[in-house]
Motif scaffolding. Structure first.
Motif, short mmCIF file in Angstrom:
data_model
loop_
_atom_site.label_atom_id
_atom_site.label_comp_id
_atom_site.label_asym_id
_atom_site.label_seq_id
_atom_site.Cartn_x
_atom_site.Cartn_y
_atom_site.Cartn_z
N LEU B 70 0.84 -1.21 0.00
CA LEU B 70 0.00 0.00 0.00
C LEU B 70 0.87 1.26 0.00
O LEU B 70 0.64 2.19 -0.78
N HIS B 71 1.87 1.24 0.85
CA HIS B 71 2.77 2.39 0.92
C HIS B 71 3.49 2.63 -0.40
O HIS B 71 3.64 3.77 -0.85
N ALA B 72 3.92 1.55 -1.02
CA ALA B 72 4.62 1.66 -2.31
C ALA B 72 3.72 2.33 -3.34
O ALA B 72 4.15 3.24 -4.06
N HIS B 73 2.46 1.90 -3.39
CA HIS B 73 1.52 2.50 -4.33
C HIS B 73 1.31 3.98 -4.03
O HIS B 73 1.29 4.82 -4.93
N MET B 74 1.08 4.28 -2.76
CA MET B 74 0.83 5.66 -2.38
C MET B 74 2.04 6.54 -2.69
O MET B 74 1.91 7.65 -3.21
N TYR B 95 -5.53 4.94 -2.44
CA TYR B 95 -5.97 4.23 -1.24
C TYR B 95 -7.26 3.47 -1.51
O TYR B 95 -7.37 2.28 -1.22
N ILE B 96 -8.22 4.16 -2.08
CA ILE B 96 -9.51 3.53 -2.38
C ILE B 96 -9.34 2.39 -3.39
O ILE B 96 -9.91 1.32 -3.22
N ARG B 97 -8.54 2.64 -4.40
CA ARG B 97 -8.37 1.62 -5.43
C ARG B 97 -7.73 0.37 -4.83
O ARG B 97 -8.15 -0.76 -5.09
N PHE B 98 -6.74 0.58 -4.00
CA PHE B 98 -6.07 -0.55 -3.34
C PHE B 98 -7.07 -1.38 -2.53
O PHE B 98 -7.12 -2.60 -2.64
N ALA B 99 -7.87 -0.69 -1.73
CA ALA B 99 -8.87 -1.38 -0.90
C ALA B 99 -9.88 -2.12 -1.75
O ALA B 99 -10.33 -3.21 -1.40
N ASP B 100 -10.22 -1.52 -2.87
CA ASP B 100 -11.22 -2.14 -3.74
C ASP B 100 -10.67 -3.36 -4.46
O ASP B 100 -11.37 -4.36 -4.63
N GLU B 101 -9.40 -3.28 -4.84
CA GLU B 101 -8.82 -4.37 -5.62
C GLU B 101 -8.34 -5.53 -4.74
O GLU B 101 -8.23 -6.66 -5.19
N ASP B 102 -8.02 -5.23 -3.51
CA ASP B 102 -7.51 -6.28 -2.61
C ASP B 102 -8.24 -6.18 -1.27
O ASP B 102 -7.62 -6.04 -0.22
N PRO B 103 -9.56 -6.29 -1.31
CA PRO B 103 -10.37 -5.99 -0.12
C PRO B 103 -10.04 -6.87 1.09
O PRO B 103 -10.00 -6.39 2.21
N ILE B 165 -14.66 6.50 4.90
CA ILE B 165 -15.47 6.37 3.70
C ILE B 165 -15.22 5.01 3.06
O ILE B 165 -16.14 4.29 2.68
N CYS B 166 -13.95 4.67 2.98
CA CYS B 166 -13.54 3.40 2.38
C CYS B 166 -14.17 2.21 3.11
O CYS B 166 -14.75 1.33 2.48
N ILE B 167 -14.08 2.21 4.41
CA ILE B 167 -14.64 1.12 5.22
C ILE B 167 -16.14 1.02 5.06
O ILE B 167 -16.69 -0.04 4.77
N LEU B 168 -16.83 2.11 5.28
CA LEU B 168 -18.29 2.10 5.22
C LEU B 168 -18.76 1.70 3.82
O LEU B 168 -19.72 0.94 3.67
N ALA B 169 -18.08 2.22 2.82
CA ALA B 169 -18.49 1.92 1.45
C ALA B 169 -18.31 0.44 1.13
O ALA B 169 -19.22 -0.21 0.61
N LEU B 170 -17.17 -0.11 1.48
CA LEU B 170 -16.93 -1.52 1.17
C LEU B 170 -17.85 -2.44 1.97
O LEU B 170 -18.18 -3.53 1.55
N ALA B 171 -18.29 -1.98 3.14
CA ALA B 171 -19.21 -2.78 3.94
C ALA B 171 -20.65 -2.61 3.46
O ALA B 171 -21.55 -3.26 3.96
N GLY B 172 -20.83 -1.71 2.49
CA GLY B 172 -22.16 -1.50 1.95
C GLY B 172 -23.04 -0.61 2.81
O GLY B 172 -24.24 -0.56 2.65
N GLY B 178 -20.26 0.58 -6.43
CA GLY B 178 -19.19 0.82 -7.38
C GLY B 178 -18.09 1.71 -6.83
O GLY B 178 -18.33 2.58 -6.01
N VAL B 179 -16.89 1.46 -7.30
CA VAL B 179 -15.73 2.20 -6.83
C VAL B 179 -15.83 3.67 -7.18
O VAL B 179 -15.38 4.53 -6.43
N ASP B 180 -16.41 3.96 -8.33
CA ASP B 180 -16.44 5.34 -8.79
C ASP B 180 -17.14 6.26 -7.79
O ASP B 180 -16.67 7.36 -7.50
N SER B 181 -18.26 5.78 -7.24
CA SER B 181 -18.97 6.58 -6.25
C SER B 181 -18.11 6.83 -5.02
O SER B 181 -18.13 7.90 -4.43
N VAL B 182 -17.36 5.80 -4.63
CA VAL B 182 -16.49 5.95 -3.46
C VAL B 182 -15.40 6.97 -3.76
O VAL B 182 -15.06 7.81 -2.92
#
Lengths: 200, 200
Positions: B70-74, B95-103, B165-172, B178-182
């Motif tokens: 994650l740090h490397a990506h950021m 950050y969001i993309r990472f969480a979405d791709e490797d939840p 936002i990331c947590i709540l969104a991924l938990a629905g 969709g990632v775009d909304s997040v």
DNA sequence: ACCTGAACACCGTTCAAGT
DNA sequence: ACCTGAACACCGTTCAAGT
């Protein structure tokens, strides 16, 4: 044994939920088990599965109560607050205080992952939605120049934010100690966000 | 059996971590178990306890790797970004993309509660701190009128916010799909926060 | 020295059998 | 009809015993 009929189905559910809440408060979400609940109410594990679908179902009902209490606190804070900005700050404070004072039950609401096939019932989703509705209502007076969609989006972003600070802080990942620091962080977030939101 | 010495201690650890990561990716954090890892690397459960203190210890090492990635990506996103505001937005997006791709792996970093007595080692805490340092660095150019402490606080509030936002969104729990909304929500949060932070 | 295999104390969930 | 108790398929963790 068997055929005791000491308690009605409803009484059993009530007893189980209350006993389970006690266990969660004391030992946290990981300390909860069907067997412990059964022992606490003086029945066998099997009985629990007569009045609940499974453990997730029981947890759902505990979480519902937690959300109800949280909503009550948040709602109450909106009755005697000052201007719009102050009201939103109060919402944040109440949220943080609730999480700090009842961390185990609060955490279970947001950390428990229900199994894939288990559908989260609509009545539960509505309890979550109701919380966001409070934030939305708080934002309205500040958002004359914004559309309804923008207000909805703002409430989600802002409350996601407050929630995130709360989670990271309680997990010890923010390098802050004590509720007061968390309250400060929340205040920073809300104040700055609102400045940006209103000064468009 | 016994005394195989097919693999060194280090090799065993490496094999176990890799196998465990695979299980987490596929079945999530709840699907991970010592016995599954042992089977996957062709050893007995007991062997796992020869090279790791316990399951928490193994998880800690998986989480360390996740944080490193994650740090490397950021970090990488900060090399080719535009102005300060754009750089911070990029951090959020990554950050969001990472969480979405490797939840599953992402969630384990932040959702796994280590047992009370288990101390989170300093080297691990530093990996968390390093992430916040990136945000702090991104905020600096925008904060000429702010003290160091204020910048630190701002980085925590802002990143707590993005995380939430990331947590709540991924938990629905945000009612968004969709990632775009997040990504949009994150952008709203960062942009408005920065407006407030700079227009003091 | 290295690894096993069985044990211990737990889980969630189901269901035939008892009253 | 209501509840039990035992079973099944899992857990994390430990450690005497084997080579």
């Amino acid at each position: 044994m068997a055929r005791r009929s000491d308690h009605s189905r409803e009484e059993l559910r009530e007893m189980a939920i209350t006993a389970a809440e006690q266990i969660v408060v004391e030992q946290g979400y990981e300390g909860l088990s069907a067997r412990k609940v059964a022992t606490a109410i003086g029945y066998t594990v099997g009985t629990l599965y007569l009045v609940f679908e499974n453990l997730d179902d029981l947890i759902l009902h505990i979480n519902a109560r937690t959300l109800d209490r949280l909503h009550a606190h948040m709602n109450e804070s909106q009755l005697h607050c000052g201007d719009a900005s102050d009201c939103l700050l109060q919402l944040g404070q109440v949220y943080i205080r609730f999480a700090d004072e009842d961390p185990h039950r609060w955490a279970m609401v947001f950390e428990h992952r229900f199994s894939e096939d288990q559908v989260v019932p609509v009545w539960f989703q509505e309890k979550i939605a109701r919380m966001f509705a409070l934030v939305e209502k708080g934002l309205e007076p500040l958002a004359e120049q914004h559309t309804r969609d923008e207000i909805t989006q703002a409430s989600r972003a802002l409350w996601g934010g407050v929630h995130g600070i709360c989670i990271l802080a309680l997990a010890g990942n923010l390098g802050v100690a004590g509720v007061d620091s968390v309250q400060d962080l929340t205040k920073t977030l809300i104040t700055n966000y609102l400045k940006g939101f209103t000064n468009n």
